[in-house]
Write a protein that holds these residues in place. Sequence first.
Motif, PDB file in Angstrom:
ATOM      1  N   TYR A  32       1.127  -1.463   0.486  1.00  0.00           N
ATOM      2  CA  TYR A  32      -0.400   0.135   0.350  1.00  0.00           C
ATOM      3  C   TYR A  32       1.090   1.098  -0.481  1.00  0.00           C
ATOM      4  CZ  TYR A  32      -4.027   3.121   1.410  1.00  0.00           C
ATOM      5  OH  TYR A  32      -4.885   4.224   1.873  1.00  0.00           O
ATOM      6  N   VAL A  33       1.147   2.034  -1.012  1.00  0.00           N
ATOM      7  CA  VAL A  33       1.352   2.954  -1.197  1.00  0.00           C
ATOM      8  C   VAL A  33       0.065   4.736  -0.883  1.00  0.00           C
ATOM      9  CG1 VAL A  33       3.308   4.575  -2.396  1.00  0.00           C
ATOM     10  CG2 VAL A  33       3.577   2.433  -2.625  1.00  0.00           C
ATOM     11  N   ALA A  34       0.405   5.503   0.545  1.00  0.00           N
ATOM     12  CA  ALA A  34       0.150   6.369   0.887  1.00  0.00           C
ATOM     13  C   ALA A  34       0.798   7.449  -0.429  1.00  0.00           C
ATOM     14  CB  ALA A  34       0.079   6.289   2.613  1.00  0.00           C
ATOM     15  N   THR A  35      -0.438   8.131  -0.563  1.00  0.00           N
ATOM     16  CA  THR A  35       0.302   9.799  -1.044  1.00  0.00           C
ATOM     17  C   THR A  35       0.138  10.818  -0.259  1.00  0.00           C
ATOM     18  OG1 THR A  35      -1.412   9.710  -2.489  1.00  0.00           O
ATOM     19  CG2 THR A  35       0.071   7.964  -3.497  1.00  0.00           C
ATOM     20  N   ALA A  36      -0.491  10.811   0.678  1.00  0.00           N
ATOM     21  CA  ALA A  36      -0.830  11.897   1.483  1.00  0.00           C
ATOM     22  C   ALA A  36       0.322  12.679   2.238  1.00  0.00           C
ATOM     23  CB  ALA A  36      -2.287  11.634   2.487  1.00  0.00           C
ATOM     24  N   ARG A  37      -0.003  13.929   2.462  1.00  0.00           N
ATOM     25  CA  ARG A  37       0.440  14.430   3.499  1.00  0.00           C
ATOM     26  C   ARG A  37      -0.510  14.912   4.567  1.00  0.00           C
ATOM     27  NH1 ARG A  37       3.053  18.805  -0.227  1.00  0.00           N
ATOM     28  NH2 ARG A  37       5.368  17.893  -1.093  1.00  0.00           N
ATOM     29  N   TRP A  58      -0.491  -6.719   4.533  1.00  0.00           N
ATOM     30  CA  TRP A  58       0.087  -5.318   3.757  1.00  0.00           C
ATOM     31  C   TRP A  58       1.143  -4.111   4.470  1.00  0.00           C
ATOM     32  CZ3 TRP A  58      -3.032  -3.546  -0.135  1.00  0.00           C
ATOM     33  CH2 TRP A  58      -4.115  -3.542   0.058  1.00  0.00           C
ATOM     34  N   THR A  59       2.072  -4.841   3.517  1.00  0.00           N
ATOM     35  CA  THR A  59       3.024  -3.933   3.473  1.00  0.00           C
ATOM     36  C   THR A  59       2.548  -1.782   3.377  1.00  0.00           C
ATOM     37  OG1 THR A  59       4.492  -5.209   2.532  1.00  0.00           O
ATOM     38  CG2 THR A  59       5.752  -2.782   3.169  1.00  0.00           C
ATOM     39  N   ASN A  60       2.795  -1.249   4.558  1.00  0.00           N
ATOM     40  CA  ASN A  60       2.501   0.400   4.032  1.00  0.00           C
ATOM     41  C   ASN A  60       3.878   1.242   3.730  1.00  0.00           C
ATOM     42  OD1 ASN A  60      -0.047  -0.241   4.437  1.00  0.00           O
ATOM     43  ND2 ASN A  60       0.879  -0.255   6.503  1.00  0.00           N
ATOM     44  N   ILE A  61       3.829   2.068   2.607  1.00  0.00           N
ATOM     45  CA  ILE A  61       4.444   2.892   2.169  1.00  0.00           C
ATOM     46  C   ILE A  61       4.339   4.204   1.898  1.00  0.00           C
ATOM     47  CG2 ILE A  61       6.081   3.578   0.278  1.00  0.00           C
ATOM     48  CD1 ILE A  61       6.679   0.929  -0.421  1.00  0.00           C
ATOM     49  N   GLU A  62       4.820   4.977   2.985  1.00  0.00           N
ATOM     50  CA  GLU A  62       4.143   6.289   2.828  1.00  0.00           C
ATOM     51  C   GLU A  62       5.234   7.218   1.687  1.00  0.00           C
ATOM     52  OE1 GLU A  62       3.471   8.387   6.139  1.00  0.00           O
ATOM     53  OE2 GLU A  62       2.317   6.564   7.069  1.00  0.00           O
ATOM     54  N   GLU A  63       5.184   7.943   0.160  1.00  0.00           N
ATOM     55  CA  GLU A  63       5.821   8.437   0.284  1.00  0.00           C
ATOM     56  C   GLU A  63       4.816   9.745  -0.972  1.00  0.00           C
ATOM     57  OE1 GLU A  63       8.041  10.151  -1.943  1.00  0.00           O
ATOM     58  OE2 GLU A  63       8.852   8.497  -1.649  1.00  0.00           O
ATOM     59  N   PRO A  64       4.865  10.443  -0.643  1.00  0.00           N
ATOM     60  CA  PRO A  64       3.905  11.218  -1.099  1.00  0.00           C
ATOM     61  C   PRO A  64       4.681  12.797  -2.437  1.00  0.00           C
ATOM     62  CG  PRO A  64       6.128  12.810   0.380  1.00  0.00           C
ATOM     63  CD  PRO A  64       5.995  11.239   0.371  1.00  0.00           C
ATOM     64  N   LEU A  65       5.245  12.255  -3.212  1.00  0.00           N
ATOM     65  CA  LEU A  65       6.382  12.683  -4.492  1.00  0.00           C
ATOM     66  C   LEU A  65       7.026  11.748  -5.279  1.00  0.00           C
ATOM     67  CD1 LEU A  65       7.186  16.979  -3.106  1.00  0.00           C
ATOM     68  CD2 LEU A  65       5.233  15.797  -4.316  1.00  0.00           C
ATOM     69  N   LEU A  84      -4.329  12.364  -4.245  1.00  0.00           N
ATOM     70  CA  LEU A  84      -3.389  13.790  -2.813  1.00  0.00           C
ATOM     71  C   LEU A  84      -2.932  13.648  -3.389  1.00  0.00           C
ATOM     72  CD1 LEU A  84      -4.837  11.627   0.008  1.00  0.00           C
ATOM     73  CD2 LEU A  84      -5.429  13.827  -0.200  1.00  0.00           C
ATOM     74  N   TRP A  85      -1.919  12.769  -4.028  1.00  0.00           N
ATOM     75  CA  TRP A  85      -0.584  13.415  -4.630  1.00  0.00           C
ATOM     76  C   TRP A  85      -0.641  14.163  -5.627  1.00  0.00           C
ATOM     77  CZ3 TRP A  85       1.617  10.913  -9.062  1.00  0.00           C
ATOM     78  CH2 TRP A  85       3.091  10.791  -9.666  1.00  0.00           C
ATOM     79  N   THR A  86      -1.176  14.458  -6.376  1.00  0.00           N
ATOM     80  CA  THR A  86      -1.631  15.739  -7.621  1.00  0.00           C
ATOM     81  C   THR A  86      -1.757  17.102  -6.366  1.00  0.00           C
ATOM     82  OG1 THR A  86      -2.172  14.165  -9.029  1.00  0.00           O
ATOM     83  CG2 THR A  86      -2.843  16.519  -9.017  1.00  0.00           C
ATOM     84  N   THR A  87      -2.612  16.141  -5.239  1.00  0.00           N
ATOM     85  CA  THR A  87      -2.693  18.074  -4.779  1.00  0.00           C
ATOM     86  C   THR A  87      -1.293  18.262  -4.313  1.00  0.00           C
ATOM     87  OG1 THR A  87      -4.831  17.300  -3.610  1.00  0.00           O
ATOM     88  CG2 THR A  87      -3.476  18.542  -2.790  1.00  0.00           C
ATOM     89  N   ASN A  88      -0.219  17.676  -3.742  1.00  0.00           N
ATOM     90  CA  ASN A  88       1.320  17.562  -3.463  1.00  0.00           C
ATOM     91  C   ASN A  88       1.999  18.109  -4.361  1.00  0.00           C
ATOM     92  OD1 ASN A  88       0.766  16.318  -0.226  1.00  0.00           O
ATOM     93  ND2 ASN A  88       1.764  14.708  -1.023  1.00  0.00           N
ATOM     94  N   PHE A  89       1.802  18.225  -5.934  1.00  0.00           N
ATOM     95  CA  PHE A  89       2.632  18.980  -6.299  1.00  0.00           C
ATOM     96  C   PHE A  89       1.955  20.058  -6.526  1.00  0.00           C
ATOM     97  CE2 PHE A  89       4.081  14.370  -7.388  1.00  0.00           C
ATOM     98  CZ  PHE A  89       5.257  14.729  -7.900  1.00  0.00           C
ATOM     99  N   PHE A 123      -3.955   1.808  -8.819  1.00  0.00           N
ATOM    100  CA  PHE A 123      -4.062   3.462  -8.654  1.00  0.00           C
ATOM    101  C   PHE A 123      -5.389   4.005  -8.220  1.00  0.00           C
ATOM    102  CE2 PHE A 123      -0.527   3.681 -11.971  1.00  0.00           C
ATOM    103  CZ  PHE A 123       0.256   4.303 -10.705  1.00  0.00           C
ATOM    104  N   VAL A 124      -5.888   4.546  -7.372  1.00  0.00           N
ATOM    105  CA  VAL A 124      -6.737   5.217  -7.102  1.00  0.00           C
ATOM    106  C   VAL A 124      -7.265   7.371  -6.966  1.00  0.00           C
ATOM    107  CG1 VAL A 124      -8.689   5.558  -4.873  1.00  0.00           C
ATOM    108  CG2 VAL A 124      -8.005   3.782  -5.049  1.00  0.00           C
ATOM    109  N   SER A 125      -8.382   7.392  -7.761  1.00  0.00           N
ATOM    110  CA  SER A 125      -7.382   8.692  -7.637  1.00  0.00           C
ATOM    111  C   SER A 125      -9.331   9.084  -7.607  1.00  0.00           C
ATOM    112  CB  SER A 125      -7.592   9.175  -9.613  1.00  0.00           C
ATOM    113  OG  SER A 125      -7.598  10.465  -9.488  1.00  0.00           O
TER     114      SER A 125
END
Length: 172
Positions: A32-37, A58-65, A84-89, A123-125
């Motif tokens: 699970y790659v979490a993109t949120a801040r 689940w293996t959890n990874i946080e990566e905002p960018l 949320l990933w797009t929000t960061n950019f 990908f979820v959006s």
Amino acid sequence: MAKIVYISGGQRSGKSQFAEEFVLHASSHPVYVATARVLDDDFRERVRIHQDRRGPQWTNIEEPLYLGRLRLDHRVVLVDCLTLWTTNFFFDKGEDRIEEAFECIKSELDIFLQSSGAQMIVFVSNEIGLGGTSPNRMQRKFADLLGLVNQYVAKQSDEAYLCISGIPVRIK
């Protein structure tokens, strides 16, 4: 190259839960790659609810960018979420630089898709373009950027789903 699955829908449409179930059918130990801040308590609570719903498999990874940095050899991966990933950019670049933000996003996606080594990436959006045009300039700019990102990923996807009221509808 990984199989790409794109899942979209409105807020609280059931898209994340559908994506989690979809991924668990493909792997007993997904990533699970979490993109949120996480910036406030309300959002922190939403994250906790999502984490509680997922189990220890689940293996959890946080990566905002920088998704392109991730090496996920032969794993099934859920990226939640593109919005949320797009929000960061969007906020890092500024609302008047959506073309630059989009180029950065495309580049990062291309690197991720080509070098992650994943077996499947889901990908979820959010689909935020169904509600009409906002009178707020910043919201319009963000909707434009997210629309471009969603189109970019959906075009590359092998499968695509739209979740409506908890019902996933295959659209590709």
